[in-house]
Write an enzyme that holds these catalytic residues in place. Structure first.
Site, PDB file in Angstrom:
ATOM      1  N   SER A   1      -0.780 -78.210 -15.326  1.00  0.00           N
ATOM      2  CA  SER A   1       0.319 -79.147 -15.111  1.00  0.00           C
ATOM      3  C   SER A   1       1.061 -79.438 -16.416  1.00  0.00           C
ATOM      4  CB  SER A   1      -0.224 -80.420 -14.465  1.00  0.00           C
ATOM      5  OG  SER A   1       0.830 -81.271 -14.060  1.00  0.00           O
TER       6      SER A   1
ATOM      7  N   ASP B   1       2.288 -77.109  -3.294  1.00  0.00           N
ATOM      8  CA  ASP B   1       2.543 -78.068  -4.367  1.00  0.00           C
ATOM      9  C   ASP B   1       3.965 -78.607  -4.243  1.00  0.00           C
ATOM     10  OD1 ASP B   1       2.668 -79.535  -6.670  1.00  0.00           O
ATOM     11  OD2 ASP B   1       1.857 -77.963  -7.965  1.00  0.00           O
TER      12      ASP B   1
ATOM     13  N   HIS C   1      -1.461 -79.710  -5.915  1.00  0.00           N
ATOM     14  CA  HIS C   1      -1.308 -79.673  -7.365  1.00  0.00           C
ATOM     15  C   HIS C   1      -2.642 -79.778  -8.098  1.00  0.00           C
ATOM     16  CE1 HIS C   1       1.190 -79.835 -10.919  1.00  0.00           C
ATOM     17  NE2 HIS C   1       0.521 -80.883 -11.375  1.00  0.00           N
TER      18      HIS C   1
END
Length: 844
Positions: free
Chosen positions: A434, A648, A681
């Protein structure tokens, strides 16, 4: 330029009072030095020493940091202010002013030029007085489209202290109300879920029966309970060995030294000891003076930590000078020459800490790699759980004047240099999740610090965050992107972002805090725990949230940066041009390339991508010079592997894949890419099947991309013993040579000195034909399709296909930028489909 000595600095500063002309060089230097100092002259004491600014050191052409007379550093200041200080210093010493470093510039198709920091009239012209108010130091709301200049704060004054307290008071109230609204929204959306569970219980049904890993969750829960009872009773029993634990790993070797009930604490080392490992903490100093944590996970039977003296931050220059092949590599001094472990650095996501990689017992990615034979290091970004700086304190606004770009160009290089210094290797493997991928993608850009790419053997990006997903348009996030910068400072302050969250972490019980954290973050980011081990969920949220600056969150969600442009390195106008190109490319694909190859397995795809990486022929590179002209990266970018979450909504990983697939980054070499359908995610680090779908591939990719020299001195990680299998369709020459090597080995013969079989890096594929082409061989244009059995297949397209593109945009020779040719469609030259040609027997 050399540093000015303390005595010489004091002499020049004292000349201010004796100078007959207020415009003398010494007076100008003294004034500018006091303006950028840590404390005012009357505020210095014996403990702090002299804190006047000596000179500005340009870490990058856009990042000058202030060096103080006592040797410490302050965070970056505007370029104009740094230039004034250095010029005044040169004039005071009788030298010609040195030229400032020329920034590397990168041009977009839309005409915008990156790499030039826009001047902020608010922070430069209005802040000429050292006692300028905080409202005058705020940067303009709309300046640089991607990285606006940060506010500049000088030494503390009475007025500034009052204003700081005012902002802290207003933000404490308003941000608490904002957080309360988020919690209320999360509670309201949880009502239907609670009602569904009640209905299931009413009809005597288990509401969790439909969870994808329900049976496995029950099995692991029972195993944890049995282990806990055994630990309480004082019995010797090994820790939980989850199904990801392979038979080749010696489970008896990792004896836990902690056990019993989980206290739910944000302590990475404690959870390492629960699985038979341990961790030590190093303190790292960045080039702008922040102290950040670096964790080293190790096997206590193989390595004994040294004293704490070597773990102190020290000078960043010390580790940079000793980062290659140095005797300083103490963490590897106990390993035999051929049994060292290859270093891996892991970087966490937004609002998280390094412990996010250590939450799932043996299924934690960090512990899995450590037990497989890697030397695992986990880095934290600045502030984290304990905000620390060499001179600044929590209440100083300069402590919080940073955003994601400072994490990219300051924190990441400092962590990489420290790991290389501690291990003695010239390169390491980098795993990021991320926001960790974001800061790496930003740091490697042409105009930032691309040189760190020479220290990375492979960059493994998990849930890469370069483009925003549809979630950015949600109302509660939209609120932060519509308010002005002044209102943002009033609501969220100029210090830490919503510090109430950290106070709650200290006050609330661990289980209650984690439950609230999951509910709130699930509401904000629309993810669920369907694929997580729910028995460990409370542990996962012990490592979030951490301290981040309000300026950092303004970069993510404010009105002028990521939320507006929906990209980390391209403006919104550039994104629109890319969308138009992609639509035309998609039409070409639909017409010519879909379903032209049979489906292949996930294992075959990994082998083929690694084969493509080791093959040095030009057929594995893009050659669209027009698109490549506007590339983000140069040839220093390391090999890249991507694992994209298919469900996501927070980031758009597919769009990033399209950028690499379609020739916009000619210098980026894709080692491996995979879209894990169904993953959200956080599933890429927390899902119960993450080790099988992601972890084992990461482990092998890192080993296959390491240099021959490093692999020769390292032990082979578990699961990487076998050589890469080359399929005849991928590289006929390599497949033939591999078969011959196998036959020779079986007969006792040696093809090469040392008895090693030919590696996949040696290619005997025919030379490519001349001409401009975009070749997307070995995994390009592929998508992963989820199946109930858990296997993934992909449809590969454009194998060996070459085609020339005529761009619809042309350069305006009068200097007006780029103007699209309206009303004209892109034309395509004749296409030769080499993937349809008949292939002969590759083995002769």
């Amino acid at each position: 330029m050399p540093l000015l000595g303390a005595r010489a600095t004091q002499t020049i500063l004292e000349e201010k009072t004796n100078a007959p002309d207020d415009t003398s060089a010494a007076t100008k230097y003294a004034d500018q030095s006091e303006k950028l100092a840590f404390l005012r002259p009357g505020q210095n004491d014996a403990s702090a020493g002299k804190t006047q600014a000596v000179q500005a050191h340009f870490v990058t052409p856009q990042d000058p940091v202030i060096e103080l007379a006592n040797g410490q550093r302050l965070p970056a200041v505007p370029i104009e202010e740094a230039t004034k200080l250095n010029n005044a210093k040169d004039e005071a010493e009788g030298r010609e002013p040195a030229a400032i470093p020329d920034p590397i510039k990168r041009q977009e198709r839309s005409g915008f030029v990156h790499g030039v920091q826009a001047s902020s009239t608010c922070s430069i012209e209005k802040a000429e007085a050292s006692d300028a108010t905080l409202s005058q130091t705020a940067p303009a709301s709309r300046t640089n489209p991607l990285f606006p200049p940060l506010p500049m704060y000088g030494p503390p004054s009475i007025l500034r202290s009052i204003q700081c307290r005012f902002f802290r008071a207003t933000s404490a109230v308003l941000s608490f109300l904002f957080l309360l609204a988020i919690v209320a929204g999360a509670a309201v959306t949880s009502v239907p879920k609670i009602w569904r569970r009640i209905r299931c219980y009413a009809v005597l049904q288990n509401p969790d029966r439909l969870r994808p890993f329900h049976e496995e969750e029950k099995r692991r829960s029972k195993a944890r309970q049995a282990t806990k009872r055994a630990w309480v009773q004082g019995k010797k029993r090994k820790g939980i060995c989850t199904p990801s634990g392979e038979s080749t790993v010696d489970a008896e070797r990792f004896e836990p030294t902690e056990g019993g009930a989980d206290p739910l604490i944000p302590d990475l080392a404690y959870y390492a000891r629960r699985v038979g490992l341990n961790a030590e903490t190093f303190e790292v100093q960045t080039e702008d003076g922040f102290i950040i944590e670096l964790y080293h996970v190790y096997d206590p039977r193989e390595y004994t930590p040294d004293s704490q003296n070597g773990k102190r931050p020290g000078s960043f220059e010390t580790f940079r000078k000793k980062s290659v092949g140095s005797s300083y590599a103490e963490t590897h001094s106990s390993f035999p020459p051929a049994q060292k472990k290859y270093p891996v650095l892991m970087m966490h996501g937004l609002l998280q800490a390094a412990g996010a990689f250590c939450c799932n017992d043996d299924d934690s990615l960090a512990f899995f790699l450590a037990k497989s034979g890697y030397d695992v290091w986990l880095g934290n970004n600045r502030c984290g759980f304990k905000p620390r700086h060499t001179v600044l304190g929590y209440g100083d606004p300069r402590m919080w004047a940073w955003n994601l770009r400072q994490m990219a160009v300051m924190d990441l290089p400092a962590l990489i240099d420290r790991v290389l210094a501690e291990t003695g290797f010239s390169k390491l493997a980098l795993i990021a999740h991320s926001q960790g991928t974001t800061q790496t993608f930003v740091a490697l850009a042409k105009e930032q610090r691309p040189d760190i790419g020479n220290k990375i053997s492979v960059f493994c990006a998990l849930a890469p965050a370069a483009y925003s997903g549809p979630l950015i348009a949600k109302a509660y996030l939209k609120f932060m992107s519509v308010i002005s910068h002044g209102m943002f400072r009033l609501v969220f302050g100029i210090h830490a972002f919503i510090p109430m969250m950290h106070q709650a972490h200290l006050i609330l019980p661990g289980s209650l805090y984690s439950f609230k954290g999951y509910v709130v973050f699930s509401f904000l980011f629309l993810w669920s725990d369907a694929r997580w081990d729910r028995g460990l969920r409370n542990r996962m949220f012990q490592f979030a949230p951490v301290h981040v600056s309000a300026e950092s969150m303004r970069w993510w969600l404010g009105r002028e940066c990521f939320a507006k442009h929906k990209c980390i390195l391209a403006t919104r106008e550039e994104g629109k041009l890319e969308d138009k190109e992609d639509e035309e490319d998609d039409e070409i694909i639909r017409q010519f390339y879909i379903d032209r190859e049979p489906k292949i397995t996930a294992r075959r795809r990994l082998q083929r991508n690694l084969t493509s990486f080791h093959c040095q022929t030009l057929t594995h590179q893009h050659h669209d010079t027009t698109r490549g002209k506007y590339a983000w990266y140069d040839d220093q970018f390391p090999p890249l592997a991507l694992w994209v979450c298919g469900s996501d909504d927070l980031v758009d990983g597919r769009r990033l894949l399209r950028r690499f697939d379609r020739g916009r980054e000619p210098h980026v070499r894709i080692v491996h890419k995979k879209i894990v359908e169904g993953y959200e995610h956080l599933d890429v680090i927390w899902a119960m099947d993450m080790i099988d779908k992601v972890g084992k591939e990461v482990r092998e990719v890192m080993w296959r991309t390491a240099s021959e020299e490093d692999r020769a001195i390292c032990q082979v990680p578990e699961g990487c013993e076998a050589e890469i299998e080359v399929h005849p369709d991928d590289a006929p020459g390599q497949a033939l040579q591999q078969r011959r090597s196998s036959v020779a080995t079986a007969l006792g013969g040696k093809m090469f000195s040392g008895g090693r079989a030919r590696m996949a890096s040696i290619s005997e594929s025919p030379a490519p034909s001349e001409g401009t082409m975009i070749d997307a061989t070995k995994g390009q244009w592929s998508d992963d399709l989820s199946r109930d059995s858990g296997e993934f297949e992909d449809a590969e397209v454009m194998k060996g296909a070459g085609r020339q593109r005529r761009e619809s945009d042309e350069v305006d020779r009068e200097g007006k930028g780029f103007s699209p040719r309206r009303g004209r469609a892109r034309t395509i030259s004749e296409v030769k489909f080499t993937d349809l040609d008949e292939k002969g027997d590759p083995f002769g």
